[in-house]
Scaffold this motif. Structure first.
Motif, PDB file in Angstrom:
ATOM      1  N   GLN A   7       0.827  -1.206   0.000  1.00  0.00           N
ATOM      2  CA  GLN A   7       0.000   0.000   0.000  1.00  0.00           C
ATOM      3  C   GLN A   7       0.865   1.262   0.000  1.00  0.00           C
ATOM      4  O   GLN A   7       0.599   2.211  -0.736  1.00  0.00           O
ATOM      5  CB  GLN A   7      -0.924   0.018   1.219  1.00  0.00           C
ATOM      6  CG  GLN A   7      -2.035  -1.000   1.157  1.00  0.00           C
ATOM      7  CD  GLN A   7      -2.807  -1.077   2.469  1.00  0.00           C
ATOM      8  OE1 GLN A   7      -2.331  -0.643   3.523  1.00  0.00           O
ATOM      9  NE2 GLN A   7      -4.006  -1.654   2.408  1.00  0.00           N
ATOM     10  N   ALA A   8       1.898   1.263   0.819  1.00  0.00           N
ATOM     11  CA  ALA A   8       2.763   2.449   0.920  1.00  0.00           C
ATOM     12  C   ALA A   8       3.518   2.690  -0.374  1.00  0.00           C
ATOM     13  O   ALA A   8       3.580   3.829  -0.866  1.00  0.00           O
ATOM     14  CB  ALA A   8       3.738   2.281   2.083  1.00  0.00           C
ATOM     15  N   THR A   9       4.083   1.653  -0.951  1.00  0.00           N
ATOM     16  CA  THR A   9       4.852   1.839  -2.186  1.00  0.00           C
ATOM     17  C   THR A   9       3.949   2.160  -3.370  1.00  0.00           C
ATOM     18  O   THR A   9       4.375   2.820  -4.309  1.00  0.00           O
ATOM     19  CB  THR A   9       5.726   0.607  -2.504  1.00  0.00           C
ATOM     20  OG1 THR A   9       4.913  -0.571  -2.540  1.00  0.00           O
ATOM     21  CG2 THR A   9       6.835   0.449  -1.474  1.00  0.00           C
ATOM     22  N   GLU A  10       2.711   1.729  -3.310  1.00  0.00           N
ATOM     23  CA  GLU A  10       1.750   2.074  -4.360  1.00  0.00           C
ATOM     24  C   GLU A  10       1.328   3.536  -4.232  1.00  0.00           C
ATOM     25  O   GLU A  10       1.271   4.263  -5.220  1.00  0.00           O
ATOM     26  CB  GLU A  10       0.517   1.163  -4.249  1.00  0.00           C
ATOM     27  CG  GLU A  10      -0.421   1.249  -5.427  1.00  0.00           C
ATOM     28  CD  GLU A  10      -1.544   0.219  -5.303  1.00  0.00           C
ATOM     29  OE1 GLU A  10      -2.720   0.642  -5.247  1.00  0.00           O
ATOM     30  OE2 GLU A  10      -1.241  -0.991  -5.259  1.00  0.00           O
ATOM     31  N   GLN A  11       1.070   3.982  -3.006  1.00  0.00           N
ATOM     32  CA  GLN A  11       0.638   5.361  -2.781  1.00  0.00           C
ATOM     33  C   GLN A  11       1.770   6.352  -3.035  1.00  0.00           C
ATOM     34  O   GLN A  11       1.545   7.454  -3.517  1.00  0.00           O
ATOM     35  CB  GLN A  11       0.124   5.527  -1.354  1.00  0.00           C
ATOM     36  CG  GLN A  11      -0.430   6.917  -1.092  1.00  0.00           C
ATOM     37  CD  GLN A  11      -1.119   7.017   0.253  1.00  0.00           C
ATOM     38  OE1 GLN A  11      -1.380   6.022   0.909  1.00  0.00           O
ATOM     39  NE2 GLN A  11      -1.414   8.227   0.666  1.00  0.00           N
ATOM     40  N   PHE A  12       2.998   5.980  -2.714  1.00  0.00           N
ATOM     41  CA  PHE A  12       4.163   6.846  -2.897  1.00  0.00           C
ATOM     42  C   PHE A  12       5.115   6.210  -3.899  1.00  0.00           C
ATOM     43  O   PHE A  12       6.271   5.931  -3.598  1.00  0.00           O
ATOM     44  CB  PHE A  12       4.878   7.091  -1.564  1.00  0.00           C
ATOM     45  CG  PHE A  12       4.002   7.707  -0.515  1.00  0.00           C
ATOM     46  CD1 PHE A  12       3.751   9.078  -0.526  1.00  0.00           C
ATOM     47  CD2 PHE A  12       3.421   6.932   0.476  1.00  0.00           C
ATOM     48  CE1 PHE A  12       2.946   9.660   0.443  1.00  0.00           C
ATOM     49  CE2 PHE A  12       2.613   7.508   1.447  1.00  0.00           C
ATOM     50  CZ  PHE A  12       2.367   8.868   1.427  1.00  0.00           C
ATOM     51  N   ALA A  13       4.629   6.004  -5.100  1.00  0.00           N
ATOM     52  CA  ALA A  13       5.370   5.246  -6.114  1.00  0.00           C
ATOM     53  C   ALA A  13       6.710   5.862  -6.485  1.00  0.00           C
ATOM     54  O   ALA A  13       7.632   5.155  -6.876  1.00  0.00           O
ATOM     55  CB  ALA A  13       4.505   5.090  -7.371  1.00  0.00           C
ATOM     56  N   ASP A  14       6.852   7.170  -6.337  1.00  0.00           N
ATOM     57  CA  ASP A  14       8.105   7.839  -6.726  1.00  0.00           C
ATOM     58  C   ASP A  14       9.128   7.894  -5.595  1.00  0.00           C
ATOM     59  O   ASP A  14      10.202   8.467  -5.765  1.00  0.00           O
ATOM     60  CB  ASP A  14       7.827   9.262  -7.211  1.00  0.00           C
ATOM     61  CG  ASP A  14       7.011   9.279  -8.494  1.00  0.00           C
ATOM     62  OD1 ASP A  14       7.049   8.277  -9.224  1.00  0.00           O
ATOM     63  OD2 ASP A  14       6.344  10.294  -8.753  1.00  0.00           O
ATOM     64  N   GLU A  15       8.816   7.316  -4.441  1.00  0.00           N
ATOM     65  CA  GLU A  15       9.711   7.387  -3.279  1.00  0.00           C
ATOM     66  C   GLU A  15      10.264   6.007  -2.937  1.00  0.00           C
ATOM     67  O   GLU A  15       9.621   4.993  -3.156  1.00  0.00           O
ATOM     68  CB  GLU A  15       8.953   7.933  -2.052  1.00  0.00           C
ATOM     69  CG  GLU A  15       8.317   9.278  -2.249  1.00  0.00           C
ATOM     70  CD  GLU A  15       9.328  10.408  -2.421  1.00  0.00           C
ATOM     71  OE1 GLU A  15      10.522  10.203  -2.158  1.00  0.00           O
ATOM     72  OE2 GLU A  15       8.900  11.499  -2.834  1.00  0.00           O
ATOM     73  N   SER A  16      11.460   6.000  -2.355  1.00  0.00           N
ATOM     74  CA  SER A  16      12.040   4.742  -1.885  1.00  0.00           C
ATOM     75  C   SER A  16      11.349   4.343  -0.584  1.00  0.00           C
ATOM     76  O   SER A  16      10.785   5.189   0.123  1.00  0.00           O
ATOM     77  CB  SER A  16      13.540   4.896  -1.640  1.00  0.00           C
ATOM     78  OG  SER A  16      13.763   5.760  -0.535  1.00  0.00           O
TER      79      SER A  16
END
Length: 132
Positions: free
Chosen positions: A104-113
């Motif tokens: 969920q986190a990587t999907e919501q903040f796709a441009d961030e590590s």
């Protein structure tokens, strides 16, 4: 980080600007003082940005500025700033988190590590705890 600084002399004073941080301008009676005070101004500015969780400007190279007409006749120097002196040393942490939460986190903040996502969440949590 190494920021180029532009220096010119006028009326027995050395004037310094930092092209990558346009809000910084220093005047001193000696070149050494001007460079030293500029370094302190850069450190102070970066500290403020870190405290406010704002982006830190990346330094450019002197050659990028040499071709700009507004810097014709300027003398160039570099001020070096160690971010670790401002931010403190880093600590490596190993976390075990639910895979669904990571997805969920990587999907919501796709441009961030993932490191940055966790850091942003931790900063937000600490800020909310100190305000409440």
């Amino acid at each position: 980080m190494q920021y180029p600084i532009a220096i010119y002399q006028q009326n027995n004073a050395y004037h310094v600007t930092v092209p990558d941080i346009e809000s910084i301008s220093v005047i001193d009676s000696s070149m050494a003082g001007a460079v030293s005070n500029t370094r302190m101004a850069v450190m102070s500015h970066l500290y403020h940005l870190i405290e406010e969780d704002l982006p830190i400007p990346q330094p450019s190279s002197v050659t990028e500025h040499l071709i700009k007409p507004k810097y014709a006749g300027y003398t160039w120097a570099i001020v070096s700033v160690e971010l670790s002196r401002i931010m403190g040393k880093t600590v490596e942490v190993t976390l075990q988190l639910p895979s669904q939460l990571i997805s969920q986190a990587t999907e919501q903040f796709a441009d961030e590590s993932l490191d940055k996502i966790v850091l942003m969440a931790l900063k937000s949590y600490v800020k909310n705890q100190s305000n409440g």
